[in-house]
Motif scaffolding. Structure first.
Motif, short mmCIF file in Angstrom:
data_model
loop_
_atom_site.label_atom_id
_atom_site.label_comp_id
_atom_site.label_asym_id
_atom_site.label_seq_id
_atom_site.Cartn_x
_atom_site.Cartn_y
_atom_site.Cartn_z
N THR A 1 11.32 22.63 24.83
CA THR A 1 11.49 20.80 25.44
C THR A 1 9.71 20.35 24.87
OG1 THR A 1 13.02 21.63 26.88
CG2 THR A 1 12.24 19.23 26.42
N HIS A 2 8.75 20.75 25.30
CA HIS A 2 7.40 20.37 25.08
C HIS A 2 6.60 21.66 24.46
CE1 HIS A 2 8.13 17.16 27.61
NE2 HIS A 2 9.05 18.08 28.52
N ALA A 3 7.63 21.96 23.69
CA ALA A 3 6.49 23.13 22.31
C ALA A 3 5.65 22.22 21.64
CB ALA A 3 7.58 23.86 21.53
N THR A 4 3.90 22.85 21.62
CA THR A 4 3.39 22.38 20.84
C THR A 4 3.62 22.23 19.16
OG1 THR A 4 2.01 23.80 21.32
CG2 THR A 4 1.71 22.54 22.67
N ASP A 5 3.11 21.70 18.81
CA ASP A 5 3.28 21.56 17.12
C ASP A 5 2.81 23.10 16.85
OD1 ASP A 5 4.24 19.75 15.11
OD2 ASP A 5 2.18 20.80 13.97
N ALA A 6 2.29 23.25 17.09
CA ALA A 6 0.94 24.93 17.05
C ALA A 6 2.42 26.31 17.14
CB ALA A 6 -0.02 24.75 17.02
N GLN A 7 3.24 25.72 18.50
CA GLN A 7 3.56 26.32 18.86
C GLN A 7 4.82 26.57 17.63
OE1 GLN A 7 3.76 25.37 23.11
NE2 GLN A 7 2.71 27.19 23.81
N LEU A 8 5.67 25.41 17.65
CA LEU A 8 6.67 24.85 16.82
C LEU A 8 6.61 25.38 15.63
CD1 LEU A 8 8.13 21.28 17.57
CD2 LEU A 8 8.83 24.08 17.87
N ARG A 9 5.55 25.20 14.65
CA ARG A 9 5.43 26.06 13.45
C ARG A 9 5.34 27.99 13.60
NH1 ARG A 9 2.88 22.84 9.28
NH2 ARG A 9 1.92 20.88 10.47
N ARG A 10 4.88 28.69 14.86
CA ARG A 10 4.97 29.63 14.95
C ARG A 10 6.41 30.43 15.08
NH1 ARG A 10 2.15 32.75 19.82
NH2 ARG A 10 2.92 34.92 18.72
N ILE A 11 7.41 29.10 16.05
CA ILE A 11 8.60 29.73 16.02
C ILE A 11 9.30 29.59 14.91
CG2 ILE A 11 11.03 28.81 16.92
CD1 ILE A 11 8.68 27.77 19.34
N VAL A 12 8.78 28.72 13.69
CA VAL A 12 9.32 28.59 12.71
C VAL A 12 9.50 29.76 11.94
CG1 VAL A 12 10.15 27.23 10.55
CG2 VAL A 12 10.03 26.20 12.41
N ASP A 13 8.26 29.80 11.64
CA ASP A 13 7.26 31.04 10.65
C ASP A 13 7.96 32.30 11.68
OD1 ASP A 13 5.38 29.44 9.59
OD2 ASP A 13 3.98 29.58 10.74
N MET A 14 8.52 32.47 12.41
CA MET A 14 8.96 34.17 13.04
C MET A 14 10.78 33.96 12.94
SD MET A 14 6.77 34.72 16.40
CE MET A 14 7.29 35.96 16.79
N HIS B 1 11.54 14.56 22.30
CA HIS B 1 11.64 16.21 23.26
C HIS B 1 13.02 16.12 23.56
CE1 HIS B 1 7.21 15.90 23.45
NE2 HIS B 1 7.06 15.03 23.99
N PRO B 2 14.23 16.95 23.44
CA PRO B 2 13.43 18.42 22.66
C PRO B 2 12.55 17.88 21.59
CG PRO B 2 15.65 18.15 23.41
CD PRO B 2 15.38 17.46 24.08
N PRO B 3 11.97 18.40 20.37
CA PRO B 3 11.34 18.21 19.00
C PRO B 3 12.45 18.64 18.01
CG PRO B 3 10.02 20.29 19.92
CD PRO B 3 10.93 20.06 21.06
#
Length: 348
Positions: free
Chosen positions: A206-219, A241-243
């Protein structure tokens, strides 16, 4: 409910992952969609993929709408949150009866599969299997507290809530099982630690940062978002949120879950309608999020030749749905159980 051995149906269908509208005749043979052929007959029915609820806590049914106040931790944090105390005090027969009632409610609204974070160790896993017995629905059970060993994998609370996350993940991986984490529900502090375990699924973010979202997508990790639960529990009051919009912008994957039955009915049509109103994502993206969680069960979830049959037959003439000019949008915003005239699925 129609368990698919041999079945033929004609109507306007939403085909493939792009959910394209076509008038077709679908033939099911031995539980598999064996052919999808063009049809020139007037389409009196809609044929759409069945839904998959990617995150539930069905045990919480026994505490449905209990008047309760407090922080998120007070209500649901293991091992001593309110829900955990209620579960521990509930007789097994009542727990099973409640979970079975919620599975029946999901089936009635077009959900033929779900992934449940199951409390109570091995006994809790066995109770959910008992609740699902004889119903046309096989749950993906993600166990806890030792239940990981006898289920489909590990359903871990926030990495900060458990002391043995590394051991739990190692054992699950060694057994070839799924690993899922709650992360980022009220703040982003536990997302990176969860990502260190390379999970198969993250819940909430819900509150993942943009950098975290990028990591999640990359993974290439899918996120099970639970918008109604997040809003009801006060961890968000914003369309950011959620994003959902940002996940889509980055090319990521999200599924829909309904989370705790204690607070939210496990009804994916309601989840879709709420999300369409608040997050304004394209209808096809919202519909895909209610279908694609089927990948957790080893199938695409879509209407494609060679796939197991899991689909709904809808009679739009039973209500005002027959006036629809966009089936995808209408299903997302207006579908309820009254228009579902048949659920066709393969149980093996």
């Amino acid at each position: 409910m129609q368990t698919a051995a041999h079945y033929v149906v004609t109507g306007r269908a939403l085909l493939g992952e792009d959910l394209r509208e076509e008038d077709v005749t679908i033939t099911v043979s031995e539980g598999i969609i064996s052919s999808i052929e063009p049809s020139s007959r007037p389409a009196e029915r809609w044929i759409v993929p069945a839904f998959f609820n990617a995150h539930t806590h069905l045990g919480d049914t026994v505490a449905m709408d209990l008047p309760a106040r407090g922080s998120l931790a007070d209500l649901v944090k293991p091992p001593n949150g309110l829900k955990h105390r209620i579960l521990a005090a509930t007789p097994r027969t009542e727990l099973v009866r409640g979970m079975r009632a919620s599975i029946i409610a999901m089936l009635a609204t077009g959900t033929t599969g779900f992934a449940d974070f199951r409390e109570g160790g091995a006994d809790g896993v066995a109770a959910l299997r008992e609740a699902a017995a004889g119903l046309d629905c096989r749950p993906i059970i993600l166990g806890r507290e030792g239940g990981e060993e006898v289920s489909d994998g590990a359903g871990i609370s926030s990495v900060h809530d458990v002391a043995n996350a590394e051991e739990t993940v190692t054992n699950a991986r060694a057994a070839g099982k799924l690993v899922a984490f709650h992360a980022g529900e009220k703040n982003p502090d536990d997302v990176d630690d969860a990502l260190a375990f390379e999970p198969d699924l993250l819940v909430h973010c819900t509150h993942a940062t943009d950098a975290q979202l990028r990591r999640i997508v990359d993974m290439d990790i899918p996120i099970a978002v639970c918008p109604r639960s997040n809003w009801l529990l006060g961890v968000t009051a914003s369309a950011a949120h959620p994003p959902i919009a940002r996940i889509l912008e980055l090319g990521g994957r999200f599924y829909f879950g309904t989370d705790n039955v204690m607070f939210v009915q496990p009804d994916l049509p309601r989840e879709m309608a709420f999300s369409a109103t608040i997050f304004r994502a394209p209808p096809e993206e919202i519909l895909r999020a209610a279908i694609s969680g089927a990948r957790m069960a080893g199938r695409s979830g879509y209407l494609e030749v060679g796939q197991k049959a899991h689909f709904l037959v809808i009679n739009p003439a039973k209500s005002n749905l027959s006036f629809s000019k966009d089936i995808r949008s209408t299903i997302v915003k207006r579908l309820d159980s009254s228009s579902i005239c048949q659920t066709v699925l393969t149980m093996q």
